[in-house]
Design a protein around this motif. Structure first.
Motif, PDB file in Angstrom:
ATOM      1  N   THR A 191       0.837  -1.193   0.000  1.00  0.00           N
ATOM      2  CA  THR A 191       0.000   0.000   0.000  1.00  0.00           C
ATOM      3  C   THR A 191       0.876   1.249   0.000  1.00  0.00           C
ATOM      4  O   THR A 191       2.017   1.211   0.480  1.00  0.00           O
ATOM      5  N   TYR A 192       0.325   2.300  -0.530  1.00  0.00           N
ATOM      6  CA  TYR A 192       1.030   3.575  -0.633  1.00  0.00           C
ATOM      7  C   TYR A 192       0.067   4.689  -0.235  1.00  0.00           C
ATOM      8  O   TYR A 192      -1.107   4.636  -0.581  1.00  0.00           O
ATOM      9  N   TYR A 193       0.591   5.666   0.475  1.00  0.00           N
ATOM     10  CA  TYR A 193      -0.253   6.748   0.964  1.00  0.00           C
ATOM     11  C   TYR A 193       0.413   8.097   0.728  1.00  0.00           C
ATOM     12  O   TYR A 193       1.640   8.225   0.801  1.00  0.00           O
ATOM     13  N   ALA A 194      -0.419   9.095   0.497  1.00  0.00           N
ATOM     14  CA  ALA A 194       0.078  10.462   0.487  1.00  0.00           C
ATOM     15  C   ALA A 194       0.487  10.831   1.906  1.00  0.00           C
ATOM     16  O   ALA A 194      -0.109  10.353   2.884  1.00  0.00           O
ATOM     17  N   ASP A 195       1.473  11.674   2.022  1.00  0.00           N
ATOM     18  CA  ASP A 195       1.950  12.077   3.352  1.00  0.00           C
ATOM     19  C   ASP A 195       0.822  12.698   4.181  1.00  0.00           C
ATOM     20  O   ASP A 195       0.784  12.542   5.406  1.00  0.00           O
ATOM     21  N   SER A 196      -0.085  13.379   3.511  1.00  0.00           N
ATOM     22  CA  SER A 196      -1.146  14.092   4.225  1.00  0.00           C
ATOM     23  C   SER A 196      -2.143  13.151   4.906  1.00  0.00           C
ATOM     24  O   SER A 196      -2.880  13.583   5.799  1.00  0.00           O
TER      25      SER A 196
END
Length: 124
Positions: A58-63
């Motif tokens: 999984t990958y997420y935006a820093d925000s």
């Protein structure tokens, strides 16, 4: 052809939670990477999170890192975006998308299929 239908948006107070769902049609779902983008009024569409075909990456935006969790159920052709500790700045239309590209893919033009979007509004 892949059709994506989002649900679960709504109005919530700051600090609250929502779970978005994206149901996909087609027998190729388990081979697709899935993702979520969002677009606030007057702003460009931005990457939120993505998950690979197996759910193992999984990958997420820093925000949203640490607050949002993306998961998938290939048996149900569905992905889920659990959103906790919501902030007013999370207010946007949230779009589900799919791609055959290897993740991470954060540019929206690299995602091939899109849902119609679901509104998330976080009040302060």
């Amino acid at each position: 052809q892949v059709q994506l239908v989002e649900s679960g948006g709504g109005l919530v107070q700051a600090g609250g939670s929502l779970r978005l769902s994206c149901a996909a049609s087609g027998r190729t779902f388990s081979s697709l990477a899935m993702g979520w983008f969002r677009q606030a009024p007057g702003k460009e569409r931005e990457f939120v999170a993505a998950i690979n075909w197996s759910g193992g990456s999984t990958y997420y935006a820093d925000s949203v890192k640490g607050r949002f969790t993306l998961s998938r159920d290939n048996a149900k052709n569905t992905v889920y975006l659990q959103m906790n500790s919501l902030k007013p700045e999370d207010t946007a239309v949230y779009y589900c998308a799919s791609t055959r590209r290897a993740l991470p893919v954060v540019v929206h033009s690299d995602w091939g299929y899109w849902g119609q979007g679901t509104q998330v509004t976080v009040s302060s």
